[in-house]
Write a protein that holds these residues in place. Sequence first.
Motif, PDB file in Angstrom:
ATOM      1  N   ALA A   1     -10.138  -1.509   0.194  1.00  0.00           N
ATOM      2  CA  ALA A   1      -8.830  -0.872   0.312  1.00  0.00           C
ATOM      3  C   ALA A   1      -7.919  -1.698   1.212  1.00  0.00           C
ATOM      4  CB  ALA A   1      -8.988   0.544   0.857  1.00  0.00           C
ATOM      5  N   GLU A   2      -8.470  -2.202   2.302  1.00  0.00           N
ATOM      6  CA  GLU A   2      -7.671  -3.005   3.229  1.00  0.00           C
ATOM      7  C   GLU A   2      -7.149  -4.261   2.555  1.00  0.00           C
ATOM      8  OE1 GLU A   2      -8.115  -5.145   7.636  1.00  0.00           O
ATOM      9  OE2 GLU A   2      -9.853  -4.234   6.651  1.00  0.00           O
ATOM     10  N   TYR A   3      -8.010  -4.923   1.779  1.00  0.00           N
ATOM     11  CA  TYR A   3      -7.575  -6.130   1.088  1.00  0.00           C
ATOM     12  C   TYR A   3      -6.490  -5.815   0.072  1.00  0.00           C
ATOM     13  CZ  TYR A   3      -7.450 -10.162  -1.957  1.00  0.00           C
ATOM     14  OH  TYR A   3      -7.007 -11.227  -2.714  1.00  0.00           O
ATOM     15  N   ARG A   4      -6.647  -4.717  -0.660  1.00  0.00           N
ATOM     16  CA  ARG A   4      -5.642  -4.364  -1.664  1.00  0.00           C
ATOM     17  C   ARG A   4      -4.268  -4.152  -1.014  1.00  0.00           C
ATOM     18  NH1 ARG A   4     -10.192  -1.993  -4.633  1.00  0.00           N
ATOM     19  NH2 ARG A   4      -9.975  -2.582  -6.838  1.00  0.00           N
ATOM     20  N   LYS A   5      -4.231  -3.464   0.109  1.00  0.00           N
ATOM     21  CA  LYS A   5      -2.953  -3.244   0.782  1.00  0.00           C
ATOM     22  C   LYS A   5      -2.344  -4.580   1.241  1.00  0.00           C
ATOM     23  CE  LYS A   5      -3.164   1.534   2.438  1.00  0.00           C
ATOM     24  NZ  LYS A   5      -1.787   1.989   2.438  1.00  0.00           N
ATOM     25  N   HIS A   6      -3.171  -5.442   1.786  1.00  0.00           N
ATOM     26  CA  HIS A   6      -2.679  -6.750   2.213  1.00  0.00           C
ATOM     27  C   HIS A   6      -2.146  -7.540   1.011  1.00  0.00           C
ATOM     28  CE1 HIS A   6      -2.468 -10.722   4.053  1.00  0.00           C
ATOM     29  NE2 HIS A   6      -3.244 -11.171   3.077  1.00  0.00           N
ATOM     30  N   ALA A   7      -2.918  -7.541  -0.083  1.00  0.00           N
ATOM     31  CA  ALA A   7      -2.511  -8.302  -1.266  1.00  0.00           C
ATOM     32  C   ALA A   7      -1.213  -7.766  -1.854  1.00  0.00           C
ATOM     33  CB  ALA A   7      -3.626  -8.271  -2.316  1.00  0.00           C
ATOM     34  N   LEU A   8      -1.053  -6.452  -1.883  1.00  0.00           N
ATOM     35  CA  LEU A   8       0.188  -5.878  -2.400  1.00  0.00           C
ATOM     36  C   LEU A   8       1.385  -6.295  -1.556  1.00  0.00           C
ATOM     37  CD1 LEU A   8      -0.927  -2.293  -3.417  1.00  0.00           C
ATOM     38  CD2 LEU A   8      -0.003  -4.039  -4.941  1.00  0.00           C
TER      39      LEU A   8
ATOM     40  N   ALA B   1      -7.488  -6.191 -12.802  1.00  0.00           N
ATOM     41  CA  ALA B   1      -6.733  -6.482 -11.589  1.00  0.00           C
ATOM     42  C   ALA B   1      -7.374  -5.825 -10.372  1.00  0.00           C
ATOM     43  CB  ALA B   1      -5.296  -5.993 -11.737  1.00  0.00           C
ATOM     44  N   VAL B   2      -7.447  -6.592  -9.287  1.00  0.00           N
ATOM     45  CA  VAL B   2      -7.766  -5.999  -7.989  1.00  0.00           C
ATOM     46  C   VAL B   2      -6.588  -5.133  -7.552  1.00  0.00           C
ATOM     47  CG1 VAL B   2      -8.290  -6.485  -5.561  1.00  0.00           C
ATOM     48  CG2 VAL B   2      -9.263  -7.921  -7.371  1.00  0.00           C
ATOM     49  N   CYS B   3      -5.398  -5.650  -7.763  1.00  0.00           N
ATOM     50  CA  CYS B   3      -4.166  -4.885  -7.603  1.00  0.00           C
ATOM     51  C   CYS B   3      -3.069  -5.625  -8.351  1.00  0.00           C
ATOM     52  CB  CYS B   3      -3.788  -4.690  -6.128  1.00  0.00           C
ATOM     53  SG  CYS B   3      -3.491  -6.226  -5.232  1.00  0.00           S
TER      54      CYS B   3
ATOM     55  N   ASP C   1     -14.075  -0.835  -3.703  1.00  0.00           N
ATOM     56  CA  ASP C   1     -14.979  -0.894  -4.850  1.00  0.00           C
ATOM     57  C   ASP C   1     -15.474  -2.324  -5.009  1.00  0.00           C
ATOM     58  OD1 ASP C   1     -12.938  -2.316  -6.108  1.00  0.00           O
ATOM     59  OD2 ASP C   1     -12.356  -0.680  -7.436  1.00  0.00           O
ATOM     60  N   VAL C   2     -16.131  -2.596  -6.132  1.00  0.00           N
ATOM     61  CA  VAL C   2     -16.751  -3.907  -6.312  1.00  0.00           C
ATOM     62  C   VAL C   2     -15.725  -5.028  -6.425  1.00  0.00           C
ATOM     63  CG1 VAL C   2     -18.845  -2.990  -7.353  1.00  0.00           C
ATOM     64  CG2 VAL C   2     -16.888  -3.535  -8.816  1.00  0.00           C
ATOM     65  N   ARG C   3     -14.474  -4.680  -6.775  1.00  0.00           N
ATOM     66  CA  ARG C   3     -13.461  -5.722  -6.932  1.00  0.00           C
ATOM     67  C   ARG C   3     -12.744  -6.055  -5.629  1.00  0.00           C
ATOM     68  NH1 ARG C   3     -12.195  -2.481 -11.186  1.00  0.00           N
ATOM     69  NH2 ARG C   3     -10.096  -2.027 -10.464  1.00  0.00           N
ATOM     70  N   GLY C   4     -12.733  -5.139  -4.680  1.00  0.00           N
ATOM     71  CA  GLY C   4     -12.033  -5.409  -3.426  1.00  0.00           C
ATOM     72  C   GLY C   4     -11.996  -4.186  -2.541  1.00  0.00           C
TER      73      GLY C   4
ATOM     74  N   ALA D   1      10.188  -0.677  -8.258  1.00  0.00           N
ATOM     75  CA  ALA D   1       8.967  -1.305  -7.758  1.00  0.00           C
ATOM     76  C   ALA D   1       7.796  -0.380  -8.016  1.00  0.00           C
ATOM     77  CB  ALA D   1       9.089  -1.605  -6.266  1.00  0.00           C
ATOM     78  N   ALA D   2       6.659  -0.936  -8.454  1.00  0.00           N
ATOM     79  CA  ALA D   2       5.500  -0.100  -8.757  1.00  0.00           C
ATOM     80  C   ALA D   2       4.221  -0.885  -8.560  1.00  0.00           C
ATOM     81  CB  ALA D   2       5.581   0.433 -10.188  1.00  0.00           C
ATOM     82  N   VAL D   3       3.169  -0.166  -8.176  1.00  0.00           N
ATOM     83  CA  VAL D   3       1.865  -0.780  -7.919  1.00  0.00           C
ATOM     84  C   VAL D   3       0.853  -0.293  -8.943  1.00  0.00           C
ATOM     85  CG1 VAL D   3       2.371  -0.953  -5.463  1.00  0.00           C
ATOM     86  CG2 VAL D   3       1.095   1.024  -6.307  1.00  0.00           C
ATOM     87  N   GLY D   4      -0.142  -1.134  -9.211  1.00  0.00           N
ATOM     88  CA  GLY D   4      -1.233  -0.775 -10.096  1.00  0.00           C
ATOM     89  C   GLY D   4      -2.566  -1.107  -9.467  1.00  0.00           C
ATOM     90  N   SER D   5      -3.603  -0.442  -9.913  1.00  0.00           N
ATOM     91  CA  SER D   5      -4.968  -0.653  -9.433  1.00  0.00           C
ATOM     92  C   SER D   5      -5.073  -0.475  -7.926  1.00  0.00           C
ATOM     93  CB  SER D   5      -5.471  -2.056  -9.829  1.00  0.00           C
ATOM     94  OG  SER D   5      -6.878  -2.117  -9.802  1.00  0.00           O
ATOM     95  N   ALA D   6      -4.287   0.447  -7.390  1.00  0.00           N
ATOM     96  CA  ALA D   6      -4.279   0.655  -5.940  1.00  0.00           C
ATOM     97  C   ALA D   6      -4.103   2.126  -5.578  1.00  0.00           C
ATOM     98  CB  ALA D   6      -3.171  -0.180  -5.301  1.00  0.00           C
TER      99      ALA D   6
END
Length: 289
Positions: A259-266, A185-187, A254-257, A202-207
Amino acid sequence: MDFLRPESLAEALAVKAERPDAVPIAGGTDVMVELNFDHRRPAALLDLNRVSELVGWSIADGEVRLGAGVPYARVITELGEPLPALAMASRTVGSPQIRNRGTVGGNLGAASPAGDTHPVLLALGGRVEVASVRGTRFVPADEFYLGVKRNALEPDELIIAVHLPASAGPQQFAKVGTRNAMVIAVCSFALSLRPEKTEAGAAVGSAAPTPRRAREAEDFLAAKLPWGSREPLADSLKRRFGELVAGAAAPIDDVRGSAEYRKHALSVLARRTLTWAWDEHRGSDRECA
């Protein structure tokens, strides 16, 4: 490398006490990858496949006890009703072959920040049952993850089971990756609504360095959701929830995404899963992601 094969839980705990350096292996979907790439070379492997006490599950007093050796494939086929979010997450793990071998117990033992089942355990308020020859103890899921691939197990302990409340409301899981399964997962994000208690998980992973609960987002939903209503949620409420979920993350590039993208995706995952969960609460036909 020694290969140890206990026949019972009691024997497995005795072996682990004698050989705390032995790495437990059941499905082997994480351990064998590390061995194959020479990232790990333990002194011994502790094969748990013959320990029958680890491969069952039961429901009592509104709680599911899931044995650490139950594979994802059985979670999907047998536990979709009492643990819908865990079944959703299990569907996204690897290939059919991996789902036939991999387990929630193994996911916990690896303690990877990107483990697919971790956000579900956190959102549901799960407990991890661990045991040694000294006895059994329960570790709340949100105290189990100590760092990247680090957990709260003592050297002589084994993960025995996971305890989760049987579904008492809508649950959702979603993740972002290059495809739905067979991908890290990217997130990821898990959500649980408990209308009878007016509570949310609520919980997040890979972030973040560890999977983590989005506590401010949980408190926001508990206070702001119109629990007694069947009306659609306001866009402003969903947007604020997404912002709070994104704020709970501490991602890296990292190679998967990025930090900015992960926050947006979450934020997007949070809004979507809340919509789906609320639609289920309202009696909609829509069931899951």
